[in-house]
Design an enzyme around this catalytic site. Sequence first.
Site, PDB file in Angstrom:
ATOM      1  CB  ALA A 129      -1.037  -0.050   1.298  1.00  0.00           C
ATOM      2  CE  LYS A 185       7.996  -8.111   3.736  1.00  0.00           C
ATOM      3  NZ  LYS A 185       6.888  -7.211   4.413  1.00  0.00           N
ATOM      4  CG  ASN A 193      12.503  -1.966   2.321  1.00  0.00           C
ATOM      5  OD1 ASN A 193      12.687  -3.377   1.539  1.00  0.00           O
ATOM      6  ND2 ASN A 193      11.892  -1.745   2.869  1.00  0.00           N
ATOM      7  CB  SER A 254      11.060   0.025  -1.146  1.00  0.00           C
ATOM      8  OG  SER A 254      11.787   1.040  -0.679  1.00  0.00           O
TER       9      SER A 254
HETATM   10  O1  KPL Z   1       8.151  -4.872   2.074  1.00  0.00           O
HETATM   11  C1  KPL Z   1       8.325  -4.539   1.542  1.00  0.00           C
HETATM   12  C2  KPL Z   1       8.902  -2.924   2.240  1.00  0.00           C
HETATM   13  O2  KPL Z   1       8.865  -1.763   1.239  1.00  0.00           O
HETATM   14  O3  KPL Z   1       8.841  -2.570   3.276  1.00  0.00           O
HETATM   15  C3  KPL Z   1       8.844  -5.485   0.415  1.00  0.00           C
HETATM   16  C4  KPL Z   1       8.009  -6.585  -0.096  1.00  0.00           C
HETATM   17  C5  KPL Z   1       9.929  -4.580  -0.416  1.00  0.00           C
HETATM   18  C6  KPL Z   1       7.189  -4.195  -0.832  1.00  0.00           C
HETATM   19  O4  KPL Z   1       7.715  -3.189  -1.912  1.00  0.00           O
END
Ligand code: KPL
Length: 303
Positions: A129, A185, A193, A254
């Site tokens: 989002a 993750k 990022n 990101s």
């Molecule tokens: O989790 C994300 C972030 O932007 O913090 C990703 C998976 C890299 C998607 O943009």
Amino acid sequence: MKIAMIGAGAMGSLFGSLLAEAGKSVTLLDIRKDHVDAINTHGLTVEKGGQQKTVRISATTDAETIGPVDLALVFVKSTHTDDAAQTAARLSGSTGLVLTLQNGMGNADTLANALDPGRVIAGTTSHGATFLGPGAIRHAGEGETVIGPWTPTAMDKAESVADFFNQAGIVTRAVPDVHALLWAKLFINIGINAITALTGIKNGQILDLGSTRALAREAVNEAMAVARARGIAIQGDPVEKVYQVADATGPNRSSMGQDVDQGRATEINAINGFIVRMAREAGIPVPVNQTLTTLIETLQAHY
Ligand code: KPL
């Protein structure tokens, strides 16, 4: 079930809107008065695939007006988890569950220190989002949400939240080993990022050059060495996974990229900075993560 979203930025507003659309009783809590006022006056505007819809949902800046909840979702930036944990503890009383789907490491630990760890659930989500402005977000991508109990005895609680989310149309799975999930993750955030935040590129552009692919790979390889030293089970090939996620979220900035674009504090200390701290304890050199961390810290200091 009564729900509070603690932190209604892009992701908190998105999850709140998905639950509200499914008829669930949910209140957004955020410190931004202009965002809260816009939502209460006009509803939350959610843009997806070029279409716009308005979701009616209540929002407040005052946690005291929410009252006890059955489920609190923590979606603040990891820089604000300490305060959010106190709020979550108050709102969840002695029986409510608290779920974090935040990026980075350390968030669930902070919650588990503030309330009964048996009521803490952690996880990751592949929904994306973007915050567009007060009262408006873009739903940038859909995907699975995976959650698990912070203490092994609470698996039934994680399963009940997963069932509840699935009923609301949020595709969710409960797993017993949430620690491996959070590391998986973390590897993705490590690979994407800071590199996108520092260079101004979109996620997918990491794949355009051999040099950025190599940088992401080296950062993730260092993080994997730290994970192995801590006995974390590594599933699959995390570097390949980074490339897949960069491709799947190609047009997105990101979250750290968005933070830097807006001059906001980033989650560097819960991502690459976390690896630097863990590596120091284990005596493992992590020059790429150290450099990425220092550069982001420098950028933040000179906004
Ligand atoms: O989790 C994300 C972030 O932007 O913090 C990703 C998976 C890299 C998607 O943009």
